[in-house]
Design a protein around this motif. Structure first.
Motif, PDB file in Angstrom:
ATOM      1  N   ARG A 245      12.298  21.812  41.224  1.00 19.14           N
ATOM      2  CA  ARG A 245      12.766  21.058  41.731  1.00 19.14           C
ATOM      3  C   ARG A 245      13.952  21.170  41.704  1.00 19.14           C
ATOM      4  O   ARG A 245      14.630  21.942  40.421  1.00 19.14           O
ATOM      5  CB  ARG A 245      12.990  19.763  40.831  1.00 19.14           C
ATOM      6  CG  ARG A 245      11.956  18.609  40.840  1.00 19.14           C
ATOM      7  CD  ARG A 245      11.080  17.502  39.946  1.00 19.14           C
ATOM      8  NE  ARG A 245      11.120  17.719  38.549  1.00 19.14           N
ATOM      9  CZ  ARG A 245      12.154  16.798  37.664  1.00 19.14           C
ATOM     10  NH1 ARG A 245      12.039  15.561  38.104  1.00 19.14           N
ATOM     11  NH2 ARG A 245      11.875  17.211  36.336  1.00 19.14           N
ATOM     12  N   ASP A 246      14.949  20.806  42.455  1.00 20.88           N
ATOM     13  CA  ASP A 246      16.125  21.113  42.066  1.00 20.88           C
ATOM     14  C   ASP A 246      17.216  20.398  41.270  1.00 20.88           C
ATOM     15  O   ASP A 246      17.281  19.295  40.789  1.00 20.88           O
ATOM     16  CB  ASP A 246      16.972  20.953  43.905  1.00 20.88           C
ATOM     17  CG  ASP A 246      17.440  22.477  45.166  1.00 20.88           C
ATOM     18  OD1 ASP A 246      17.480  23.230  44.504  1.00 20.88           O
ATOM     19  OD2 ASP A 246      16.653  21.498  45.751  1.00 20.88           O
TER      20      ASP A 246
ATOM     21  N   GLU B 218      19.953  18.291  40.972  1.00 14.02           N
ATOM     22  CA  GLU B 218      20.661  17.012  40.833  1.00 14.02           C
ATOM     23  C   GLU B 218      19.548  15.927  40.432  1.00 14.02           C
ATOM     24  O   GLU B 218      19.889  15.502  39.512  1.00 14.02           O
ATOM     25  CB  GLU B 218      21.494  16.550  42.008  1.00 14.02           C
ATOM     26  CG  GLU B 218      22.632  17.007  42.449  1.00 14.02           C
ATOM     27  CD  GLU B 218      23.591  16.792  41.165  1.00 14.02           C
ATOM     28  OE1 GLU B 218      23.332  15.659  40.884  1.00 14.02           O
ATOM     29  OE2 GLU B 218      24.707  17.399  42.010  1.00 14.02           O
ATOM     30  N   GLU B 219      18.451  16.512  40.745  1.00 13.63           N
ATOM     31  CA  GLU B 219      17.082  15.862  40.053  1.00 13.63           C
ATOM     32  C   GLU B 219      16.878  16.031  38.812  1.00 13.63           C
ATOM     33  O   GLU B 219      16.223  15.102  37.917  1.00 13.63           O
ATOM     34  CB  GLU B 219      15.652  16.130  40.777  1.00 13.63           C
ATOM     35  CG  GLU B 219      15.001  15.414  40.712  1.00 13.63           C
ATOM     36  CD  GLU B 219      13.529  15.674  41.886  1.00 13.63           C
ATOM     37  OE1 GLU B 219      12.554  14.473  41.236  1.00 13.63           O
ATOM     38  OE2 GLU B 219      13.751  15.989  43.330  1.00 13.63           O
ATOM     39  N   VAL B 220      16.542  17.089  38.632  1.00 13.99           N
ATOM     40  CA  VAL B 220      16.786  17.625  37.060  1.00 13.99           C
ATOM     41  C   VAL B 220      17.548  17.218  36.016  1.00 13.99           C
ATOM     42  O   VAL B 220      17.258  16.129  35.312  1.00 13.99           O
ATOM     43  CB  VAL B 220      16.224  19.175  37.245  1.00 13.99           C
ATOM     44  CG1 VAL B 220      15.879  19.503  34.852  1.00 13.99           C
ATOM     45  CG2 VAL B 220      14.722  19.106  37.551  1.00 13.99           C
TER      46      VAL B 220
ATOM     47  N   GLU C 195      18.598  11.165  31.885  1.00 15.89           N
ATOM     48  CA  GLU C 195      17.527   9.401  30.934  1.00 15.89           C
ATOM     49  C   GLU C 195      16.572  10.009  29.440  1.00 15.89           C
ATOM     50  O   GLU C 195      17.010   8.893  29.025  1.00 15.89           O
ATOM     51  CB  GLU C 195      16.163   9.575  32.201  1.00 15.89           C
ATOM     52  CG  GLU C 195      17.171   9.147  33.880  1.00 15.89           C
ATOM     53  CD  GLU C 195      16.959   7.541  33.435  1.00 15.89           C
ATOM     54  OE1 GLU C 195      16.156   6.541  33.187  1.00 15.89           O
ATOM     55  OE2 GLU C 195      18.368   7.249  33.812  1.00 15.89           O
TER      56      GLU C 195
ATOM     57  N   SER D 148      19.952  26.649  42.453  1.00 16.53           N
ATOM     58  CA  SER D 148      19.419  26.076  43.209  1.00 16.53           C
ATOM     59  C   SER D 148      17.772  26.532  43.637  1.00 16.53           C
ATOM     60  O   SER D 148      17.317  27.468  42.295  1.00 16.53           O
ATOM     61  CB  SER D 148      19.339  26.209  45.211  1.00 16.53           C
ATOM     62  OG  SER D 148      18.632  28.036  45.376  1.00 16.53           O
ATOM     63  N   SER D 149      16.566  25.485  43.745  1.00 13.81           N
ATOM     64  CA  SER D 149      15.565  26.101  43.367  1.00 13.81           C
ATOM     65  C   SER D 149      15.017  27.387  44.302  1.00 13.81           C
ATOM     66  O   SER D 149      14.090  27.999  43.548  1.00 13.81           O
ATOM     67  CB  SER D 149      13.950  24.716  43.750  1.00 13.81           C
ATOM     68  OG  SER D 149      14.644  24.134  45.088  1.00 13.81           O
TER      69      SER D 149
ATOM     70  N   THR E 144       9.120  22.664  37.615  1.00 17.89           N
ATOM     71  CA  THR E 144       9.008  21.880  38.082  1.00 17.89           C
ATOM     72  C   THR E 144       9.053  22.002  39.872  1.00 17.89           C
ATOM     73  O   THR E 144       8.454  21.577  40.742  1.00 17.89           O
ATOM     74  CB  THR E 144       9.336  20.633  38.017  1.00 17.89           C
ATOM     75  OG1 THR E 144      10.659  20.666  38.147  1.00 17.89           O
ATOM     76  CG2 THR E 144       8.712  20.196  36.519  1.00 17.89           C
TER      77      THR E 144
ATOM     78  N   PHE F 149      19.580  14.675  36.697  1.00 21.56           N
ATOM     79  CA  PHE F 149      19.303  12.579  35.998  1.00 21.56           C
ATOM     80  C   PHE F 149      18.405  12.442  34.674  1.00 21.56           C
ATOM     81  O   PHE F 149      18.545  11.607  34.241  1.00 21.56           O
ATOM     82  CB  PHE F 149      18.503  12.521  37.649  1.00 21.56           C
ATOM     83  CG  PHE F 149      18.580  10.953  37.068  1.00 21.56           C
ATOM     84  CD1 PHE F 149      19.314   9.758  37.290  1.00 21.56           C
ATOM     85  CD2 PHE F 149      17.057  10.318  37.101  1.00 21.56           C
ATOM     86  CE1 PHE F 149      19.382   8.165  37.529  1.00 21.56           C
ATOM     87  CE2 PHE F 149      16.735   9.041  37.381  1.00 21.56           C
ATOM     88  CZ  PHE F 149      17.860   8.061  36.949  1.00 21.56           C
ATOM     89  N   GLU F 150      16.803  13.352  35.209  1.00 17.90           N
ATOM     90  CA  GLU F 150      16.262  12.943  33.861  1.00 17.90           C
ATOM     91  C   GLU F 150      16.697  13.923  32.930  1.00 17.90           C
ATOM     92  O   GLU F 150      16.716  12.910  31.872  1.00 17.90           O
ATOM     93  CB  GLU F 150      14.587  14.448  34.669  1.00 17.90           C
ATOM     94  CG  GLU F 150      13.713  14.233  33.502  1.00 17.90           C
ATOM     95  CD  GLU F 150      13.221  15.049  33.876  1.00 17.90           C
ATOM     96  OE1 GLU F 150      11.939  15.658  32.936  1.00 17.90           O
ATOM     97  OE2 GLU F 150      12.581  15.851  35.073  1.00 17.90           O
TER      98      GLU F 150
END
Length: 429
Positions: A175-176, A178-180, A186, A233-234, A173, A182-183
């Motif tokens: 994305r970095d 922290e964002e992944v 979830e 990182s990404s 994706t 969080f997913e």
């Protein structure tokens, strides 16, 4: 047919509940495969809430240690978790009472494996732990039994599904971290407090058990070098793709003339290697035997169903009367592990620097690398933004890690380097 095998289960979380359901659902099949009836006679958990399985013929215990001491079970399953406290008491009590133990608790065995193995062997009972490493993958049996004719000098793998999901998703994706992360939380792949996974501790527990089993040494978790994935990182993911690599958190244990090298850290792996293609929440373990060559185990590394499958596989062995030394050889014969410091590693490295775009920057960095006798393999700088920050990526030829550590300290001190350098080890296994 032999007398029924009676089981007590401590812990009714995802794995404990999955184990009860599996036994109840497949009871007829398990009886045919073992030649023996299997009966759950006791359970214990933190709360006596309604459970999604039949408990009508099962005795409830509020205290798991009391259950291990007083129930009439032949086998106690410790599915609580944790390296100390009640989990350790349950296992020690069960062994002292002459009951076989099945556990999915890698932390407990990583810290107390040699001691508990000795106690189990002295008591003449099994201490089985297939579910403690790589979930539903039969890697413990594979190494200890299927490949018992071989000696090993290398075992490695993707040992944490949470980290593998995060790194795979970052690559797919852009994305970095922290964002992944969080997913992943979830979706239930990562805990609310994810340090155990993303900082490499879980994988290190598992690696220390694999190393003991493969090399015939005492479990030595304290000697594992541990580095997690928070710094990835990404940008690193993208540069890895450009350079022909994928980034994986690997646990690597190698037996050398100087000792045992155990380490968990992010690795850049050539994209064509099989381990690089293991994606998502899957785990994989690779071992190299002196006669069989390379063997690869891949599959589900976590989850109620796969882990329960591994727990019950140990139960089947016990029902058949198969009691083996915990780490493949008698505990008294396990060698004291001699650790090999990570600083002695020889290999190639990836460096990502954030530097000020001005004349002389590359020359200053090259001078430091030259001083440490480190040869550059490639250099990438796509952006040009005079006077501003730009990423600079360097890959090196093989060198000793201690030289890289010294070089990074010096490079970090340059006024043109604006952030802490990121280093990832390049491996080809």
């Amino acid at each position: 047919m032999s007398e029924p095998l009676k089981i007590a289960i401590a812990g009714l979380g995802t794995v404990g509940t999955g184990t009860v359901k599996l036994i109840q659902e497949n009871l007829g099949l398990l009886t045919l495969r073992t030649g023996r009836a299997i009966s759950i006679v006791a359970v214990s958990a933190r709360s006596k809430k309604n459970r999604d399985f039949d408990m009508s013929d099962i005795t409830w215990y509020d205290d798991a240690v009391t259950m291990a001491a007083e129930s009439d079970a032949d086998v106690v399953m410790e599915l609580i978790g944790g390296s100390e406290g009640i989990a350790k008491e349950v296992v020690e009590t069960a062994i002292a009472k002459g009951r076989h133990v099945i556990t999915a608790n890698k932390a407990l065995l990583a810290h107390h494996g040699a001691e508990l193995a000795r106690k189990a062997e002295e008591a003449g009972v099994a201490l089985a732990y297939e579910a403690a490493v790589a979930g539903g993958i039969p890697v413990i049996k594979g190494i200890r039994e299927g490949l018992a004719a071989n000696s090993f000098d290398l075992v490695y793998g993707i040992l944490n599904g949470t980290c593998n999901f995060i790194l795979s998703n970052m690559r797919e994706t852009g994305r970095d971290f922290e964002e992944v992360l969080f997913e992943a939380q979830e979706l239930g792949y990562a805990e609310a407090e994810p340090s155990f996974d993303v900082d490499g501790i879980d994988a290190s527990h598992k690696l220390s058990l694999l190393a003991s089993l493969a090399f015939g040494s005492e479990v030595d978790f304290d000697s594992v070098y541990i580095e997690g994935i928070r710094a990835i990182s990404s940008l690193d993911i993208a540069y890895a793709d450009e350079l022909g690599y994928r980034i994986k958190l690997l646990g690597i244990a190698r037996k050398t003339q100087d000792g045992i090298d155990q380490r968990v850290h992010p690795c850049m792996v050539p994209a064509e290697q099989p381990i690089a293609l293991v994606e998502g929440v899957l785990n994989a373990v690779v071992c190299k035997g002196n006669h069989v060559g390379t063997s690869v185990f891949e599959g589900a590394g976590a989850g109620g169903g796969p882990t329960a499958s591994a727990v019950v596989a140990d139960l089947v062995d016990i029902a058949r009367g198969t009691i083996l030394p915990t780490f493949g050889i008698p505990a008294a014969k396990l060698e004291k592990a001699v650790s090999q410091p990570v600083e002695t590693r020889e290999g190639s490295y990836y460096l990502r620097l954030t530097v000020e775009d001005r004349p002389g920057v590359i020359a200053d960095i090259a001078a430091i690398l030259k001083r440490e006798k480190i040869s550059v393999k490639s250099l990438l700088q796509h952006e040009s933004n005079p006077g501003k920050a730009v990423p600079l990526v360097i890959t090196t030829q093989e060198t000793v890690e201690l030289a890289m550590i010294r070089a990074l300290e010096s490079i970090s001190g340059l006024d043109c380097v604006l952030e802490k350098p990121n280093m990832i080890r390049i491996v080809s296994l």
